[in-house]
Scaffold this motif. Sequence first.
Motif, mmCIF file in Angstrom:
data_model
loop_
_atom_site.group_PDB
_atom_site.id
_atom_site.type_symbol
_atom_site.label_atom_id
_atom_site.label_comp_id
_atom_site.label_asym_id
_atom_site.label_seq_id
_atom_site.Cartn_x
_atom_site.Cartn_y
_atom_site.Cartn_z
ATOM 1 N N LEU A 33 9.289 4.854 -4.710
ATOM 2 C CA LEU A 33 8.151 5.559 -3.800
ATOM 3 C C LEU A 33 6.788 4.737 -4.418
ATOM 4 C CD1 LEU A 33 9.452 8.948 -3.652
ATOM 5 C CD2 LEU A 33 9.172 7.575 -1.695
ATOM 6 N N MET A 34 6.861 4.594 -5.639
ATOM 7 C CA MET A 34 5.663 3.786 -6.429
ATOM 8 C C MET A 34 5.279 2.538 -5.788
ATOM 9 S SD MET A 34 6.088 5.762 -10.303
ATOM 10 C CE MET A 34 4.142 5.195 -10.726
ATOM 11 N N VAL A 35 6.405 1.772 -5.824
ATOM 12 C CA VAL A 35 6.442 0.222 -5.208
ATOM 13 C C VAL A 35 5.903 0.273 -3.758
ATOM 14 C CG1 VAL A 35 7.626 -1.648 -4.590
ATOM 15 C CG2 VAL A 35 8.118 -0.594 -6.824
ATOM 16 N N LEU A 36 6.396 1.369 -2.848
ATOM 17 C CA LEU A 36 6.001 1.523 -1.656
ATOM 18 C C LEU A 36 4.451 1.758 -1.483
ATOM 19 C CD1 LEU A 36 9.213 2.871 -0.066
ATOM 20 C CD2 LEU A 36 8.192 0.498 0.312
ATOM 21 N N THR A 37 4.216 2.701 -2.292
ATOM 22 C CA THR A 37 2.807 3.304 -2.298
ATOM 23 C C THR A 37 1.834 2.092 -2.602
ATOM 24 O OG1 THR A 37 3.473 5.496 -2.997
ATOM 25 C CG2 THR A 37 1.143 5.020 -3.194
ATOM 26 N N SER A 38 2.353 1.385 -3.694
ATOM 27 C CA SER A 38 1.330 0.230 -4.091
ATOM 28 C C SER A 38 1.125 -0.784 -2.977
ATOM 29 C CB SER A 38 1.693 -0.369 -5.216
ATOM 30 O OG SER A 38 1.917 0.320 -6.396
ATOM 31 N N ALA A 39 2.277 -1.045 -2.172
ATOM 32 C CA ALA A 39 2.112 -1.946 -1.009
ATOM 33 C C ALA A 39 1.351 -1.403 0.151
ATOM 34 C CB ALA A 39 3.532 -2.063 -0.473
ATOM 35 N N SER A 40 1.516 -0.082 0.284
ATOM 36 C CA SER A 40 0.792 0.828 1.258
ATOM 37 C C SER A 40 -0.835 0.725 0.941
ATOM 38 C CB SER A 40 1.070 2.120 1.327
ATOM 39 O OG SER A 40 0.565 2.880 2.417
ATOM 40 N N VAL A 41 -1.237 0.832 -0.317
ATOM 41 C CA VAL A 41 -2.538 1.012 -0.647
ATOM 42 C C VAL A 41 -3.295 -0.341 -0.347
ATOM 43 C CG1 VAL A 41 -4.151 1.235 -2.593
ATOM 44 C CG2 VAL A 41 -2.454 2.840 -2.167
ATOM 45 N N TRP A 42 -2.500 -1.506 -0.990
ATOM 46 C CA TRP A 42 -3.049 -2.941 -0.692
ATOM 47 C C TRP A 42 -3.250 -3.139 0.708
ATOM 48 C CZ3 TRP A 42 -1.140 -7.153 1.625
ATOM 49 C CH2 TRP A 42 -2.014 -8.528 1.107
ATOM 50 N N ARG A 43 -2.200 -2.720 1.838
ATOM 51 C CA ARG A 43 -2.332 -3.064 3.225
ATOM 52 C C ARG A 43 -3.352 -2.205 3.722
ATOM 53 N NH1 ARG A 43 0.551 -1.806 8.144
ATOM 54 N NH2 ARG A 43 0.796 -3.765 9.337
ATOM 55 N N TYR A 44 -3.489 -1.148 3.147
ATOM 56 C CA TYR A 44 -4.419 -0.157 3.972
ATOM 57 C C TYR A 44 -5.915 -0.568 3.579
ATOM 58 C CZ TYR A 44 -7.149 4.097 4.734
ATOM 59 O OH TYR A 44 -8.136 5.098 5.064
ATOM 60 N N TYR A 45 -6.177 -1.031 2.272
ATOM 61 C CA TYR A 45 -7.549 -1.500 2.256
ATOM 62 C C TYR A 45 -7.968 -2.778 2.499
ATOM 63 C CZ TYR A 45 -8.579 2.970 -0.360
ATOM 64 O OH TYR A 45 -8.702 4.289 -0.253
ATOM 65 N N ARG A 46 -7.115 -3.538 2.616
ATOM 66 C CA ARG A 46 -6.971 -4.914 3.158
ATOM 67 C C ARG A 46 -7.075 -4.783 4.545
ATOM 68 N NH1 ARG A 46 -3.466 -9.757 4.542
ATOM 69 N NH2 ARG A 46 -4.303 -11.570 4.127
ATOM 70 N N ARG A 47 -7.056 -4.007 5.424
ATOM 71 C CA ARG A 47 -7.737 -3.759 6.801
ATOM 72 C C ARG A 47 -8.955 -3.075 6.841
ATOM 73 N NH1 ARG A 47 -2.154 -1.229 7.998
ATOM 74 N NH2 ARG A 47 -3.454 0.626 8.162
ATOM 75 N N GLN A 48 -9.451 -2.584 5.764
ATOM 76 C CA GLN A 48 -10.847 -1.974 5.525
ATOM 77 C C GLN A 48 -11.869 -2.830 5.372
ATOM 78 O OE1 GLN A 48 -10.857 1.537 6.435
ATOM 79 N NE2 GLN A 48 -8.804 1.211 7.111
ATOM 80 N N ARG A 49 -12.833 -3.024 6.220
ATOM 81 C CA ARG A 49 -14.074 -3.718 6.022
ATOM 82 C C ARG A 49 -15.189 -3.029 4.988
ATOM 83 N NH1 ARG A 49 -15.574 -6.304 12.043
ATOM 84 N NH2 ARG A 49 -13.534 -7.358 12.585
ATOM 85 N N HIS A 50 -15.137 -1.772 5.151
ATOM 86 C CA HIS A 50 -16.070 -1.194 4.298
ATOM 87 C C HIS A 50 -15.457 -0.007 3.337
ATOM 88 C CE1 HIS A 50 -19.216 -3.188 6.550
ATOM 89 N NE2 HIS A 50 -18.691 -2.755 7.670
ATOM 90 N N ALA A 51 -14.483 -0.483 2.511
ATOM 91 C CA ALA A 51 -13.924 0.426 1.740
ATOM 92 C C ALA A 51 -14.964 1.054 0.571
ATOM 93 C CB ALA A 51 -12.478 -0.244 0.835
ATOM 94 N N HIS A 52 -14.741 2.310 0.123
ATOM 95 C CA HIS A 52 -15.818 3.117 -0.686
ATOM 96 C C HIS A 52 -15.382 2.478 -2.019
ATOM 97 C CE1 HIS A 52 -11.954 5.454 -0.918
ATOM 98 N NE2 HIS A 52 -12.657 6.015 -1.996
#
Length: 493
Positions: free
Chosen positions: A397-416
């Motif tokens: 779950l932690m490996v998948l979460t790390s991948a999810s975070v990376w992919r989610y913020y890679r799509r965000q143009r203006h991450a906080h």
Amino acid sequence: MTILNEACTARLDTASAGISTELRRGSLGVGLIVLLVISAASPLSVVAGGFPIGIMLGNGAGTPALVVVALLLLLAFASGYTAMAGEVTNAGGFYALIARGLGGYAGGAAAMVAVVGYNCLQFALYGMFGAVTSGSLAAEFGIHAPWWACSFTAMASIAVFGYRRIDLSAKVLALFVIAEYVAVLVLDIAILRHGGDSGISLDSFKPSVVSSGNPFIGLLFCFAAFIGFEATTIYGEEAKDPHRSIPLATYVSVLVIGSFYAVTLWCMVVGAGADKVADTIRAQIDPTMFLYTLSDRYVGGGLTLVLRGLFIVSVYAGLLAFHNSTARYFYAMGRERLLPGRLGHTHPSHQSPHVASVLQSVLCCAVVLCFALGGADPLMTLFGWLSNVATLCILLLMVLTSASVWRYYRRQRHAHCGPLRTLVLPLLSGTGLAAVLLLAVRNFDVLTGASHKTSYTLVGLLPLAVAAGLYAAHRLRLADPRRFACLGQVDRG
């Protein structure tokens, strides 16, 4: 809220009109969340029960350094984990974050892996609780109670706490956690004050000592010791100011747990002597006796008696904390229809996930009964097997979460948050955790003490859980495409 989040919230609320599906808002501050999480880690049971075995099978006196390595990797993981948790307030924890970043199918798979993992850990802890309590009653009072009777007694009380308000459980755990830390720190101070076995030294952190024996096995025990810290996000819907309190509680929990383990393990090595500690543990009839021998030597029988009692209390606290975590995963999956919708209902007065809590209690009762009727050893079989299955699940779950975070913020143009926190560290932590997971699978027979055939069967629970989660997600997509599109999208903060 985004337009998608508003639409999903309206969709879920309309589908549950007239039925309570909300958890008790604002009932947990940072302090109570930290106590719930630290309790889940069961610090005294890890120090007394897990780490002596890790020292014996791993790299001996170098284990404290491996705790620091695990701490640093988990802090890197927490950077992205908390960044995304600040945007996704949902009792689904890992599942919600993974669904938000990797999609509904990945979220369904993660949800089922989480349910299997946390349930296995709960079942395992009942085995440890029963064995330790039964042994202590026989040794101290001459009462010979079967282990399963002790487990069922604890189960009954935990069922009551889990059914009621979450802050009641947190306040009970607060007393247990504080007592555990104080008792162990008294022993730490006594060892250092006496200068240990042969003087205070930092031998545990020398490269030659850290690399001795089998450091990879030792590292696996260190990661297993941290299980529970990740549960902060599960309580997001019940937290006061979740977008601030959940990240803060996560960092505080990791640092407190990691610092406590590293310092205490180092003191234990100093107390026994760096060149003697592994042999001293091997000489024990039961490795869990190692902490008590140090207590007898440096403080006296009074503290040893307290530690024996608090060992039981520590396991009980872990049981209560993981009961709450598991019930909330069932609740989140029921609310979003990955499991029967009734699991997503909450108590009209307590606003607790009471249906999910009852299911969790019934499952524990059934599994403990099966192991008891089969004559299985509660420690070597029930605890030894299932606690390590849980470790594999949490690592995945932690490996998948790390991948999810990376992919989610890679799509965000203006991450906080900056790229270090949202892209670089998640990539590094995900890679490191994946390596640890593969290491755990490869050495699973060593970790469990089971045969190769049994080990392969136990490891096989992970792909089965993934397959079941994918099936549940696919079934939901066919039955209700709009609800499937909302998986992981609802921010309940």
